[in-house]
Design a protein around this motif. Structure first.
Motif, PDB file in Angstrom:
ATOM      1  N   ALA A  48       0.820  -1.211   0.000  1.00 37.35           N
ATOM      2  CA  ALA A  48       0.000   0.000   0.000  1.00 37.35           C
ATOM      3  C   ALA A  48       0.859   1.269   0.000  1.00 37.35           C
ATOM      4  O   ALA A  48       0.598   2.192  -0.779  1.00 37.35           O
ATOM      5  N   PRO A  49       1.900   1.368   0.849  1.00 37.35           N
ATOM      6  CA  PRO A  49       2.734   2.575   0.799  1.00 37.35           C
ATOM      7  C   PRO A  49       3.384   2.790  -0.559  1.00 37.35           C
ATOM      8  O   PRO A  49       3.477   3.934  -1.033  1.00 37.35           O
ATOM      9  N   GLU A  50       3.821   1.724  -1.218  1.00 35.81           N
ATOM     10  CA  GLU A  50       4.429   1.870  -2.546  1.00 35.81           C
ATOM     11  C   GLU A  50       3.437   2.428  -3.542  1.00 35.81           C
ATOM     12  O   GLU A  50       3.749   3.336  -4.328  1.00 35.81           O
ATOM     13  N   ALA A  54       3.438   6.422  -5.074  1.00 32.24           N
ATOM     14  CA  ALA A  54       3.481   6.700  -6.511  1.00 32.24           C
ATOM     15  C   ALA A  54       2.427   7.739  -6.882  1.00 32.24           C
ATOM     16  O   ALA A  54       2.686   8.661  -7.676  1.00 32.24           O
ATOM     17  N   MET A  55       1.236   7.642  -6.283  1.00 34.97           N
ATOM     18  CA  MET A  55       0.201   8.632  -6.556  1.00 34.97           C
ATOM     19  C   MET A  55       0.591   9.996  -6.003  1.00 34.97           C
ATOM     20  O   MET A  55       0.354  11.033  -6.644  1.00 34.97           O
ATOM     21  N   ARG A  56       1.200  10.014  -4.843  1.00 40.42           N
ATOM     22  CA  ARG A  56       1.628  11.285  -4.260  1.00 40.42           C
ATOM     23  C   ARG A  56       2.677  11.970  -5.130  1.00 40.42           C
ATOM     24  O   ARG A  56       2.792  13.201  -5.137  1.00 40.42           O
ATOM     25  N   LYS A  57       3.434  11.171  -5.864  1.00 44.88           N
ATOM     26  CA  LYS A  57       4.482  11.719  -6.731  1.00 44.88           C
ATOM     27  C   LYS A  57       3.972  12.036  -8.133  1.00 44.88           C
ATOM     28  O   LYS A  57       4.752  12.386  -9.007  1.00 44.88           O
ATOM     29  N   GLY A  58       2.664  11.895  -8.327  1.00 45.43           N
ATOM     30  CA  GLY A  58       2.078  12.316  -9.599  1.00 45.43           C
ATOM     31  C   GLY A  58       1.538  11.217 -10.482  1.00 45.43           C
ATOM     32  O   GLY A  58       0.966  11.505 -11.545  1.00 45.43           O
ATOM     33  N   ALA A  59       1.700   9.950 -10.104  1.00 47.34           N
ATOM     34  CA  ALA A  59       1.162   8.862 -10.916  1.00 47.34           C
ATOM     35  C   ALA A  59      -0.357   8.931 -10.937  1.00 47.34           C
ATOM     36  O   ALA A  59      -0.990   9.273  -9.926  1.00 47.34           O
ATOM     37  N   GLU A  60      -0.939   8.608 -12.082  1.00 48.13           N
ATOM     38  CA  GLU A  60      -2.389   8.614 -12.238  1.00 48.13           C
ATOM     39  C   GLU A  60      -2.846   7.237 -12.721  1.00 48.13           C
ATOM     40  O   GLU A  60      -3.095   7.024 -13.914  1.00 48.13           O
ATOM     41  N   PRO A  61      -2.947   6.272 -11.819  1.00 52.07           N
ATOM     42  CA  PRO A  61      -3.350   4.922 -12.227  1.00 52.07           C
ATOM     43  C   PRO A  61      -4.771   4.908 -12.757  1.00 52.07           C
ATOM     44  O   PRO A  61      -5.605   5.744 -12.388  1.00 52.07           O
ATOM     45  N   SER A  62      -5.043   3.952 -13.620  1.00 50.72           N
ATOM     46  CA  SER A  62      -6.380   3.771 -14.170  1.00 50.72           C
ATOM     47  C   SER A  62      -6.820   2.325 -13.962  1.00 50.72           C
ATOM     48  O   SER A  62      -6.003   1.457 -13.645  1.00 50.72           O
ATOM     49  N   THR A  63      -8.093   2.073 -14.145  1.00 46.93           N
ATOM     50  CA  THR A  63      -8.637   0.747 -13.889  1.00 46.93           C
ATOM     51  C   THR A  63      -9.560   0.326 -15.026  1.00 46.93           C
ATOM     52  O   THR A  63      -9.965   1.137 -15.855  1.00 46.93           O
ATOM     53  N   SER A  64      -9.879  -0.959 -15.052  1.00 48.37           N
ATOM     54  CA  SER A  64     -10.864  -1.463 -15.997  1.00 48.37           C
ATOM     55  C   SER A  64     -11.640  -2.591 -15.330  1.00 48.37           C
ATOM     56  O   SER A  64     -11.246  -3.075 -14.264  1.00 48.37           O
ATOM     57  N   GLN A  65     -12.732  -2.984 -15.953  1.00 46.92           N
ATOM     58  CA  GLN A  65     -13.543  -4.036 -15.366  1.00 46.92           C
ATOM     59  C   GLN A  65     -12.911  -5.405 -15.588  1.00 46.92           C
ATOM     60  O   GLN A  65     -12.004  -5.564 -16.400  1.00 46.92           O
ATOM     61  N   ILE A  66     -13.375  -6.392 -14.852  1.00 48.12           N
ATOM     62  CA  ILE A  66     -12.887  -7.755 -15.027  1.00 48.12           C
ATOM     63  C   ILE A  66     -13.316  -8.249 -16.406  1.00 48.12           C
ATOM     64  O   ILE A  66     -14.466  -8.071 -16.822  1.00 48.12           O
ATOM     65  N   HIS A 240      -8.493   2.396   5.202  1.00 42.03           N
ATOM     66  CA  HIS A 240      -7.710   3.614   4.990  1.00 42.03           C
ATOM     67  C   HIS A 240      -6.767   3.438   3.807  1.00 42.03           C
ATOM     68  O   HIS A 240      -6.313   2.338   3.503  1.00 42.03           O
ATOM     69  N   ALA A 241      -6.521   4.542   3.138  1.00 40.35           N
ATOM     70  CA  ALA A 241      -5.609   4.567   1.998  1.00 40.35           C
ATOM     71  C   ALA A 241      -4.281   5.153   2.464  1.00 40.35           C
ATOM     72  O   ALA A 241      -3.998   6.339   2.278  1.00 40.35           O
ATOM     73  N   ASP A 242      -3.490   4.300   3.125  1.00 42.23           N
ATOM     74  CA  ASP A 242      -2.152   4.648   3.606  1.00 42.23           C
ATOM     75  C   ASP A 242      -2.174   5.842   4.558  1.00 42.23           C
ATOM     76  O   ASP A 242      -1.376   6.771   4.429  1.00 42.23           O
ATOM     77  N   CYS A 243      -3.086   5.798   5.518  1.00 47.15           N
ATOM     78  CA  CYS A 243      -3.112   6.808   6.591  1.00 47.15           C
ATOM     79  C   CYS A 243      -3.402   6.102   7.906  1.00 47.15           C
ATOM     80  O   CYS A 243      -4.460   6.330   8.517  1.00 47.15           O
ATOM     81  N   PRO A 244      -2.499   5.219   8.353  1.00 48.32           N
ATOM     82  CA  PRO A 244      -2.767   4.399   9.544  1.00 48.32           C
ATOM     83  C   PRO A 244      -2.963   5.194  10.824  1.00 48.32           C
ATOM     84  O   PRO A 244      -3.710   4.769  11.713  1.00 48.32           O
ATOM     85  N   LYS A 245      -2.310   6.351  10.955  1.00 52.02           N
ATOM     86  CA  LYS A 245      -2.481   7.147  12.171  1.00 52.02           C
ATOM     87  C   LYS A 245      -3.909   7.674  12.273  1.00 52.02           C
ATOM     88  O   LYS A 245      -4.502   7.685  13.366  1.00 52.02           O
ATOM     89  N   ASP A 246      -4.466   8.094  11.154  1.00 53.15           N
ATOM     90  CA  ASP A 246      -5.855   8.554  11.171  1.00 53.15           C
ATOM     91  C   ASP A 246      -6.800   7.389  11.434  1.00 53.15           C
ATOM     92  O   ASP A 246      -7.838   7.554  12.090  1.00 53.15           O
ATOM     93  N   ALA A 247      -6.470   6.201  10.916  1.00 50.06           N
ATOM     94  CA  ALA A 247      -7.288   5.020  11.190  1.00 50.06           C
ATOM     95  C   ALA A 247      -7.326   4.740  12.686  1.00 50.06           C
ATOM     96  O   ALA A 247      -8.378   4.408  13.243  1.00 50.06           O
TER      97      ALA A 247
END
Length: 308
Positions: A48-50, A54-66, A240-247
Motif C-alpha cells: 500500500a505505501p508503494e 506513486a500517486m503522491r508523486k504524480g502517478a495517475e493509475p487507471s482501472t478497468s472491469q474484469i 484507509h488509503a495509507d493513513c494508519p495514524k488517522d485510522a
C-alpha cells in the motif's frame, strides 16, 4: 462442512488472510500504473505505501472491469468443482463487471442447467463490500446452502452502512465518478468531502468536513447515529488509503461511543485507491436499512420491476 463455495472480487479490499481459504475464489480487478498492467491481489505483490507514494508523486493509475474470459474461467471452475457457488459481485453502480458476469451466468446456465450458480449484485464497494463478504463467509461456514446464502445476501446488503472521507475529489473526477463541477467546488471550499454508497450502489456526496480532525469526528458521529444493536456481528470495518495514524484516531473515537466494538482493519486496494487517492478513511458497520432513504417513486418503481 460448508455446503457451497463463494466467488468474490478484489474490490472487497479485505486482508488477504481473511479470504485465503478453501472454497473461496478471488477475481482480481486489473489496474494500470505507469503504463504497466497489474492485478489487484490485495496488496500482496505491491504494498500500500508503494502504491500510494506513486500517486503522491504524480502517478495517475487507471482501472478497468474484469474481463469476460476471467469470469468464464471462474464460473467454469465452479461447474467443474460440482459444488453450488455464489458470486458476490462489486456494485453494478460503479462497474460493468456485474453485467458481464450476468452474460456469462446465462451461458453457464444454458450449458449446465442443473448446476447451482447464483450471482448477487452487492451494490457495495471497497470496505463496505469487505464487511459484507466477511459476514457472508461466516454465514457459509455456518452451513447455509448456496440458495440460502444468495437469498441472505440480497437482503443483508441493504443493512451495510458506510461513510468515508477523501482528501479531495480530484481522483474521483479524473475517473469519471463525479462531475467536474463538484470536484472544483470542493477544492475551492478547501474541505474534506464525505461520501457514502446509496441503495443502488452508486457514490453519493453526503457532506463535508473542515479538516481531517473534524472529518474523523463526523465519521464517529455517523456510526453513533446509525449503528444497529441487532446486526449479525459487532465488527466495524475501518478502511484507509495509507493513513494508519488517522485510522487509529478513528478507532479511538469509535471506542468512546462503544467500547465493545471489534475492528476489521483494511487497506483501500489499488483499484478503489486509483479513484479516491491517498488519505481516504472509511467506517463501515451493520446499521439501518438503506432502502428507507428511497423516495416513494423509487419504491413503487422497484415493486413494479419485482425488486426489493
Amino acid at each position: 462442512m460448508p455446503k457451497c463455495n463463494l466467488i468474490i472480487d478484489s474490490c472487497c479490499d479485505l486482508p488477504p488472510q481473511v479470504v485465503d481459504r478453501e472454497g473461496i475464489y478471488l477475481l482480481k480487478f486489473p489496474y494500470i500504473l505507469d503504463g504497466q498492467t497489474f492485478e489487484d491481489d490485495l496488496f500482496q505483490s505491491v504494498s500500500a505505501p508503494e502504491f500510494y507514494d506513486a500517486m503522491r508523486k504524480g502517478a495517475e493509475p487507471s482501472t478497468s472491469q474484469i474481463s469476460m474470459p476471467v469470469i468464464i474461467d471462474a464460473f467454469n471452475a465452479a461447474v467443474d468443482s460440482g459444488i453450488p457457488t455464489v458470486y458476490l459481485a462489486f456494485t453494478s453502480g460503479m462497474s460493468g463487471s456485474y453485467d458481464v458476469a450476468m452474460l456469462v451466468y446465462e451461458q453457464v446456465r444454458a450449458a449446465h442447467p442443473d448446476f447451482e450458480l447464483y450471482v448477487v449484485d452487492t451494490r457495495l464497494a471497497s470496505v463496505a463490500e469487505g464487511l459484507f463478504v466477511y459476514e457472508a463467509v461466516n454465514q457459509r461456514e455456518k452451513g447455509l446452502s448456496a440458495a440460502e446464502l444468495a437469498s441472505w445476501a440480497e437482503e443483508a446488503r441493504c443493512f451495510i452502512n458506510e461513510e468515508f472521507m477523501v482528501e479531495d475529489l480530484e481522483a474521483l473526477r479524473r475517473g469519471g465518478r463525479i462531475p467536474g463541477s463538484v470536484a472544483v467546488a470542493g477544492s475551492a471550499l478547501d474541505v474534506k468531502p464525505l461520501l457514502n454508497i446509496d441503495a443502488d450502489g452508486k457514490l453519493a456526496l453526503v457532506g463535508v468536513a473542515r479538516g481531517r480532525k473534524k472529518g474523523i469526528k463526523q465519521l464517529a458521529e455517523y456510526f453513533q447515529k446509525n449503528a444497529a444493536d441487532n446486526g449479525p456481528s459487532r465488527y466495524v470495518a475501518i478502511g484507509h488509503a495509507d493513513c494508519p495514524k488517522d485510522a487509529q484516531r478513528l478507532k479511538d473515537a469509535l471506542l468512546k461511543v462503544d467500547e465493545n466494538i471489534m475492528f476489521l482493519e483494511c487497506n483501500i486496494g489499488p483499484v478503489i485507491g486509483s479513484h479516491v487517492g491517498p488519505g481516504m478513511l472509511a467506517v463501515v458497520f451493520w446499521g439501518r436499512d438503506k432502502r428507507e432513504n428511497l423516495s416513494v417513486a423509487d419504491r413503487i418503481a422497484r415493486r413494479v420491476k419485482g425488486g426489493n
